[in-house]
Design a protein around this motif. Structure first.
Motif, PDB file in Angstrom:
ATOM      1  N   ASN A  84      -6.313   2.668  -3.657  1.00  0.00           N
ATOM      2  CA  ASN A  84      -7.601   2.554  -2.960  1.00  0.00           C
ATOM      3  C   ASN A  84      -7.885   1.109  -2.579  1.00  0.00           C
ATOM      4  O   ASN A  84      -8.261   0.823  -1.433  1.00  0.00           O
ATOM      5  CB  ASN A  84      -8.718   3.109  -3.845  1.00  0.00           C
ATOM      6  N   LYS A  85      -7.689   0.198  -3.500  1.00  0.00           N
ATOM      7  CA  LYS A  85      -7.948  -1.225  -3.220  1.00  0.00           C
ATOM      8  C   LYS A  85      -7.013  -1.750  -2.126  1.00  0.00           C
ATOM      9  O   LYS A  85      -7.448  -2.466  -1.220  1.00  0.00           O
ATOM     10  CB  LYS A  85      -7.787  -2.059  -4.491  1.00  0.00           C
ATOM     11  N   ILE A 139      -6.754   4.027  -8.079  1.00  0.00           N
ATOM     12  CA  ILE A 139      -7.609   2.849  -7.880  1.00  0.00           C
ATOM     13  C   ILE A 139      -6.804   1.719  -7.231  1.00  0.00           C
ATOM     14  O   ILE A 139      -7.285   1.047  -6.313  1.00  0.00           O
ATOM     15  CB  ILE A 139      -8.253   2.407  -9.212  1.00  0.00           C
ATOM     16  N   SER A 186      -7.937  -0.133   1.276  1.00  0.00           N
ATOM     17  CA  SER A 186      -9.177  -0.725   1.779  1.00  0.00           C
ATOM     18  C   SER A 186      -8.913  -2.106   2.368  1.00  0.00           C
ATOM     19  O   SER A 186      -9.460  -2.462   3.417  1.00  0.00           O
ATOM     20  CB  SER A 186     -10.215  -0.812   0.658  1.00  0.00           C
ATOM     21  N   THR A 240       0.840  -1.201   0.000  1.00  0.00           N
ATOM     22  CA  THR A 240       0.000   0.000   0.000  1.00  0.00           C
ATOM     23  C   THR A 240       0.877   1.254   0.000  1.00  0.00           C
ATOM     24  O   THR A 240       0.625   2.199  -0.753  1.00  0.00           O
ATOM     25  CB  THR A 240      -0.929   0.024   1.227  1.00  0.00           C
TER      26      THR A 240
END
Length: 129
Positions: A112-113, A109, A116, A16
Motif C-alpha cells: 500500500n505504501k 501495508i 501510494s 512495488t
C-alpha cells in the motif's frame, strides 16, 4: 564511488511490483489451507485480487501516458484494499491464524505504501508536464 539508483527497465524492477509479487505468493500459500468449499469463494477472490495488484502495476508501467499509469496503479491499490477486507473476513471466520493474518496484513501495508508513492510520483509527473 557513489551508488547510482538502478535504472528501471521493466515492471519487475519496481519495488512495488516485487513486494506485490511477494504478497501474491503469500496469499496463494495461506489460501491452500482454506476449506475446500471456499475454493470458488474466498480463496478465488483473494487470489484474483492478489494477481490483479501485480497485473495492474505491470500494465501501468507499460503505459506511455502518466494519466494512464495513475489509472492502473490506482486500480492496483483498489485490489489491495479488497485483499485487506477479505483477509479480515478470513481471519474472523477462522480460516487464518493470527500469525498468518498478521504476516499477510503487514505485507499489504508495505505494498500500500509503495503503490501510494508510485501514484503520487505519477501524478506529479502529470502536473509537471
Amino acid at each position: 564511488m557513489e551508488n547510482k539508483p538502478k535504472k528501471i527497465k521493466s515492471f519487475t524492477d519496481l519495488s512495488t511490483w516485487r513486494e506485490g509479487h511477494k504478497l501474491a505468493l503469500e496469499i496463494y500459500r495461506v489460501t491452500k489451507n482454506f476449506p475446500r468449499d471456499e475454493l470458488f469463494g474466498l480463496t478465488a477472490q483473494l487470489r484474483r485480487a492478489a494477481v490483479s495488484v501485480t497485473s495492474n502495476i505491470a500494465e501501468g508501467f507499460s503505459r506511455t501516458s502518466w494519466r494512464e499509469k495513475v489509472q492502473f496503479y490506482s486500480t492496483a491499490l483498489g485490489s489491495l484494499t479488497e485483499i485487506q477486507n477479505q483477509l479480515l473476513l478470513a481471519r474472523d471466520v477462522g480460516y487464518l491464524s493470527k500469525t498468518s493474518f498478521d504476516a499477510v496484513a503487514r505485507q499489504t501495508i508495505i505494498v500500500n505504501k509503495l503503490a501510494s508513492g508510485l501514484i503520487r510520483k505519477s501524478k506529479s509527473m502529470i502536473q509537471n508536464s
